[in-house]
Each structure stands twice: as structure tokens, then as C-alpha cells.
Design a protein around this motif. Structure first.
Motif, PDB file in Angstrom:
ATOM      1  N   LEU A 164      10.789  -4.237 -22.898  1.00 57.68           N
ATOM      2  CA  LEU A 164      10.426  -3.573 -24.149  1.00 57.68           C
ATOM      3  C   LEU A 164      11.665  -3.535 -25.032  1.00 57.68           C
ATOM      4  O   LEU A 164      12.732  -3.094 -24.585  1.00 57.68           O
ATOM      5  N   VAL A 165      11.529  -3.990 -26.276  1.00 54.67           N
ATOM      6  CA  VAL A 165      12.651  -3.972 -27.210  1.00 54.67           C
ATOM      7  C   VAL A 165      12.287  -3.074 -28.381  1.00 54.67           C
ATOM      8  O   VAL A 165      11.248  -3.246 -29.023  1.00 54.67           O
ATOM      9  N   MET A 166      13.152  -2.091 -28.641  1.00 56.33           N
ATOM     10  CA  MET A 166      13.010  -1.197 -29.798  1.00 56.33           C
ATOM     11  C   MET A 166      14.147  -1.512 -30.750  1.00 56.33           C
ATOM     12  O   MET A 166      15.313  -1.511 -30.341  1.00 56.33           O
ATOM     13  N   ALA A 167      13.820  -1.763 -32.017  1.00 56.68           N
ATOM     14  CA  ALA A 167      14.853  -2.157 -32.980  1.00 56.68           C
ATOM     15  C   ALA A 167      14.527  -1.566 -34.341  1.00 56.68           C
ATOM     16  O   ALA A 167      13.612  -0.744 -34.483  1.00 56.68           O
ATOM     17  N   GLY A 168      15.292  -1.990 -35.366  1.00 60.66           N
ATOM     18  CA  GLY A 168      15.042  -1.533 -36.728  1.00 60.66           C
ATOM     19  C   GLY A 168      15.144  -0.023 -36.840  1.00 60.66           C
ATOM     20  O   GLY A 168      16.022   0.598 -36.255  1.00 60.66           O
ATOM     21  N   ALA A 169      14.204   0.572 -37.585  1.00 52.81           N
ATOM     22  CA  ALA A 169      14.241   2.014 -37.864  1.00 52.81           C
ATOM     23  C   ALA A 169      13.534   2.856 -36.798  1.00 52.81           C
ATOM     24  O   ALA A 169      13.353   4.058 -36.986  1.00 52.81           O
ATOM     25  N   THR A 170      13.146   2.250 -35.685  1.00 53.64           N
ATOM     26  CA  THR A 170      12.339   2.952 -34.674  1.00 53.64           C
ATOM     27  C   THR A 170      12.912   4.314 -34.305  1.00 53.64           C
ATOM     28  O   THR A 170      12.188   5.327 -34.257  1.00 53.64           O
ATOM     29  N   GLN A 171      14.226   4.375 -34.028  1.00 53.41           N
ATOM     30  CA  GLN A 171      14.817   5.622 -33.527  1.00 53.41           C
ATOM     31  C   GLN A 171      14.893   6.713 -34.600  1.00 53.41           C
ATOM     32  O   GLN A 171      15.019   7.889 -34.269  1.00 53.41           O
ATOM     33  N   HIS A 172      14.788   6.328 -35.882  1.00 52.08           N
ATOM     34  CA  HIS A 172      14.778   7.325 -36.956  1.00 52.08           C
ATOM     35  C   HIS A 172      13.446   8.068 -37.025  1.00 52.08           C
ATOM     36  O   HIS A 172      13.398   9.237 -37.394  1.00 52.08           O
ATOM     37  N   TYR A 173      12.367   7.368 -36.693  1.00 54.55           N
ATOM     38  CA  TYR A 173      11.023   7.904 -36.948  1.00 54.55           C
ATOM     39  C   TYR A 173      10.237   8.251 -35.691  1.00 54.55           C
ATOM     40  O   TYR A 173       9.216   8.922 -35.785  1.00 54.55           O
ATOM     41  N   TRP A 174      10.699   7.786 -34.526  1.00 54.25           N
ATOM     42  CA  TRP A 174       9.913   7.926 -33.307  1.00 54.25           C
ATOM     43  C   TRP A 174      10.738   8.494 -32.158  1.00 54.25           C
ATOM     44  O   TRP A 174      11.941   8.238 -32.065  1.00 54.25           O
ATOM     45  N   GLN A 175      10.065   9.245 -31.293  1.00 56.20           N
ATOM     46  CA  GLN A 175      10.637   9.697 -30.017  1.00 56.20           C
ATOM     47  C   GLN A 175       9.836   9.055 -28.895  1.00 56.20           C
ATOM     48  O   GLN A 175       8.686   8.656 -29.081  1.00 56.20           O
ATOM     49  N   HIS A 176      10.464   8.991 -27.705  1.00 58.31           N
ATOM     50  CA  HIS A 176       9.768   8.430 -26.549  1.00 58.31           C
ATOM     51  C   HIS A 176      10.072   9.257 -25.307  1.00 58.31           C
ATOM     52  O   HIS A 176      11.051  10.007 -25.261  1.00 58.31           O
TER      53      HIS A 176
END
Length: 198
Positions: A164-176
Motif C-alpha cells: 500500500l502506498v500513501m502519497a500526496g496530500a493523504t496525511q493532511h486529510y486522512w487518518q488510518h
């Protein structure tokens, strides 16, 4: 394999790619057995609500010499790359097309080991970090929710050999999170590769 030719996970303000069978089973089995045998696991304590609590999983941090990493109030100095982790890093870097200088290994021994809601947004990761998450062993559910919300908006089943790859603005808008579960599940090893910007 061209990572980004795969079908993306479509969520607003996020850039996610999930490849369920990124690794063949034989390679995934070999990597899992080797890492479980060679890793000096730790279970640090975190200070929450006035008390120390053991982290609900085992972990280890490896990386280049400059890749010290601070999260949850803990400072992790990197262990040097082993030959096996160096081999894995080369393959992950080739898949994502970016240099990665550190990896956090999380060992979930059973369904009671977990990872609470969070974003990977520490300053040393930079503005839009790429996090490459390799999963070995038992399958666990990976949940996503919008920052500031309580409702789970999307879940993925992270199985043996998936990436699974998380990139771009993902960490600004999402939690996991990886929540606790009462379901029987085999031990799981998760490797999250990242670039620490010192």
C-alpha cells in the motif's frame, strides 16, 4: 511492475495505490521468516493521560545513519540496514520511484496488537510524504477516516505480500488505524518505508 498502472483507491484529497499481490508467496514467506528471526524487537512505553503504557505491538526502526525519527513522543535512532532489509528496500524503491532512507517494522503478534488512529505527518517527513507499507503474514483490516471525523470511510484487507502506498496530500486529510480484533489472525509484520528529511 509499474506500480501506478494499478487501480488506485479513490478518496478525495488522497493519493493511494494498493497492490494486493505485489510479492509472490515464496518471496513473501522468505522475507517474513528472515525478518522475524533477525529483528531485535522492542516494546517501548508511551506517556498518555499521565501514565506510561506499553505500545500495543513490537517494533524496530532501521535506516541510514541520519534517519533518526521522532513520533508519539519517542525518538528512534536507526539500526543499520541488514542485507535482507537492504534487498527489500531496493525492490520497494524501484516500485515507488523514490529514495527511502528508513523503515519502521511493526510486529502484530495477534488480534490484540494494534495501531491507533494517526496520520504520518511528523515534520521530518516533509510536506507530502510518501509512505510505502509492505505487509507480510496474517491479514489485518486497515481503516481510513477523514481528519476530525469519527466514521470509517474506507477499509482495506492488507494481506501477505501486499503493498500500500500513501502519497500526496493523504496525511493532511486522512487518518488510518489497524484496530484490535477478536477474530483469530496469524501474526503480521508491517514494514513502512519512508524518507526522513534531516
Amino acid at each position: 511492475m509499474d506500480l501506478f498502472a494499478d487501480t488506485p483507491v479513490v478518496l478525495p484529497n488522497a493519493e493511494l495505490r494498493f497492490i494486493p499481490d505485489w510479492l509472490d508467496v515464496a518471496t513473501a514467506d522468505r522475507w517474513l521468516a528472515g525478518l522475524l528471526a533477525e529483528t531485535p524487537w522492542r516494546q517501548p512505553q508511551v506517556f498518555l493521560h499521565g501514565r506510561y503504557h506499553p505500545v500495543p505491538r513490537l517494533l524496530a526502526w532501521y535506516g541510514d545513519a541520519e534517519a533518526g525519527y521522532r513520533y508519539s513522543g519517542l525518538i528512534h535512532q536507526p539500526l543499520p540496514w541488514t542485507p535482507l532489509l537492504a534487498e527489500i528496500r531496493l525492490q520497494v524503491q524501484a516500485a515507488v520511484g523514490q529514495r527511502l532512507n528508513g523503515v519502521l517494522l511493526n510486529y502484530y503478534r495477534d488480534g490484540q496488537d494494534s495501531m491507533g488512529w494517526h496520520s504520518d505527518d511528523e515534520p521530518e517527513l516533509g510536506a507530502n510524504p510518501l509512505i510505502a507499507s509492505l505487509n507480510l503474514g496474517g491479514t489485518r483490516r486497515f481503516d481510513l477516516r477523514r481528519n476530525g471525523q469519527t466514521r470509517i470511510e474506507h477499509s482495506l484487507e492488507l494481506g501477505h505480500g501486499s503493498l500500500l502506498v500513501m502519497a500526496g496530500a493523504t496525511q493532511h486529510y486522512w487518518q488510518h488505524q489497524v484496530a484490535k480484533t477478536r477474530k483469530a489472525c496469524a501474526p503480521r509484520l508491517n514494514l513502512t518505508f519512508r524518507l526522513i528529511r534531516s
